[in-house]
Design a protein around this motif. Sequence first.
Motif, short mmCIF file in Angstrom:
data_model
loop_
_atom_site.label_atom_id
_atom_site.label_comp_id
_atom_site.label_asym_id
_atom_site.label_seq_id
_atom_site.Cartn_x
_atom_site.Cartn_y
_atom_site.Cartn_z
N LYS A 83 34.32 27.02 39.85
CA LYS A 83 34.37 28.23 40.67
C LYS A 83 35.78 28.39 41.24
O LYS A 83 36.37 27.43 41.74
CB LYS A 83 33.37 28.13 41.83
N ASN A 137 28.73 35.72 46.09
CA ASN A 137 30.01 35.83 45.38
C ASN A 137 30.34 37.29 45.06
O ASN A 137 31.02 37.59 44.09
CB ASN A 137 30.00 34.98 44.10
N ASP A 160 29.12 34.53 38.01
CA ASP A 160 29.22 33.23 38.69
C ASP A 160 29.86 32.17 37.82
O ASP A 160 29.69 30.97 38.04
CB ASP A 160 27.85 32.75 39.18
#
Length: 706
Positions: free
Chosen positions: A445, A368, A399
């Motif tokens: 996310k 990420n 995250d």
Amino acid sequence: MQSFRTELENPIVERDIIELEQKIRLFREGKIPDEKFRSLRLARGVYGQRQQGVQMVRIKLPYGKMTLQQWHRISDISDEFSTGNLHLTTRQDIQIHFVSLDRTPELWSKLELDDITIREACGNTVRNITGSDQAGIDPNEPFDVSPYADAAFRYFLRNPICQDMGRKFKISFSSSDRDTAFAFMHDIGVIPKIRIVDGKEVRGFKVMIGGGLGAQPYLAKTGFEFLEADQLIPYIETVLRVFDRHGERSSRHKARMKFLIQKIGMEEFERLVKEEYKAIKNKTYPVDYAAWPETAAPAANPVLPAYQVQNEKAFEAWRKTNTFEQKQKGFYGVYVRVPLGNVSSTVSRTLIEALRPVVADDIRVTVNQGLLLKFVRPEHLPYIYSLLETANLHAAGFDSIADITACPGTDTCNLAISSSTGIAAALEEVIHDEFPDLIYNNDIKIKISGCMNSCGQHGIAHIGFHGSSLKAGGKVLPALQVLLGGGVLGDGEGRVADKVLKVPSRRGPDVLRTLLHNYESNAQKGELFNDYYDRNGEKYFYELLKPLADLTSVVGEDYIDWGQADTYATAIGVGECAGVVIDLIATLLFEAEEKLDWATRSFAENAWADGIYQSYACFIQTAKSILLDENVNCNTQHGIMNDFDKHFVETGRLPIEGGFKALVMQINQHEPTESFAKQYYQQAKAFYGRAQQYRASKQATANASV
């Protein structure tokens, strides 16, 4: 251009770099066609940008690992050849932009001084092999997958079987059943497992195969619940050989392995894979994991400069969200949020020197777009935070929903339709200002791509966006496709997000506000976002967001994309992440001859299997050139063999006893011995000579009739 000599000790790498310099010179002189040259440079990590005349160079970091010295080298390279920015990618590469094509060989040679490559970072090759950033320190891992990921990287780099495939091929190694390297969305994704066999502990992998994102996402199928570790690389090799031979080559949109499996079915695919086993060079490939060097922890009690944490409350939030205790007791992993994956060379060098006494010499780029520091003692966490605070890289919520993944989009990419970085910054601002407690939410996310190809991995996001466009009032405006419900389930299982609706890009922040307010107000206690999404259904969210898609109320600002001053206009270039179709007959014949030369080199090193595959490539390239000379287009290597028999062997124009396909397919009916390698090479060379004579005769006849 002036030729140069490298300072490298590795003759293979040196030859590669000198060859690139020579090919650039021939291209500049007009002696290599643009499409052929594009294919060649892509396989060497050099990718054309949206801006004309400059290149993006992709630096390959297997499973995201780099030493502090490598990080320093890349920073210096960015200053010398680029803009001083390092862009961390979702494939754990580092990209630098605005590089002159003519300087790429020199850039590559300087990277290789610290064992850093750009070879096969782009193009129709095995791309960078990704891995869980926590591998080696993951408290949940059965064993460290790093030695196996490293072995796979080295085995397939420059391997003849994967130099000119129909499309790219992606491999990942997760460290545990949490599947943080996303096995379910890769051509091959593996998860470590341990079984007890005859009272002994045996290492192996669950193998997922045929996954992929892009415009048409597919979840991978289970190839093996347990494949012993020493069989993994041989299995990958057989899969690559099948993909190379049977994969689509004309339509780039159908050229990934997921489409091949969909077309022929898993049972037939597995049959073809087993057919290749006899011909591979290694029937077993054990990895000496006991010899893998253990990561050395930094020395205790280093002398550190004076430092001060400016905000204790912010430090505690950071410590809670950005650090974790390793499986090695007494040490912590520290995550660094890197906004949009961009970190300057100046900041990098400052951090490298200041961090050196308190972190291991093993930095990982995360999927990420962040960084992981390893083997940090708890007493050094405040010092590290103070360094990050000074560098403005101290944001908490690694995250979390606040840590948005985004590809470069229209900043540099040819394929991007609308901005991804601009909207990502705007969405992070919404979370920071209006939902600050969500830095503790690791369930949701957000991922953004500039187009449907999913470089930002929007297809597996809980809340995803990809760049698009809409028309209103006779004009085009930048837009976002909203996707909901994707995610990682674990142990090779995942969810693909649903496309819900499209909205003007400027309304992206309102989409996020609407979703989060609705979730906060109506979710049941402890209900995760995707459970909430499933309970209500796609239609509910379509109706919820529908007012934001209304184009009757657009205003002037809606016609200007994020980060831009001018009115939006679609400007999509030629994408270079897909296959390049080369249809120049002379170029194909030149390539065929080149394959014979490579086979000779392989034989000189007793690399019989490599030479056999290069001879095979000569057969295919030669046949393709002669077929194209007759206006017969083929979309797979398997099709080339069939068509050559049909148009040349059966018609008697180029007779071959037993047929062309039977001649070529000896490749998977023999062990890769020296005797077979030399016999097969001579047959390929003879076929190439006959094809050249045939074409010369045809051209002479044509010229005589003029």
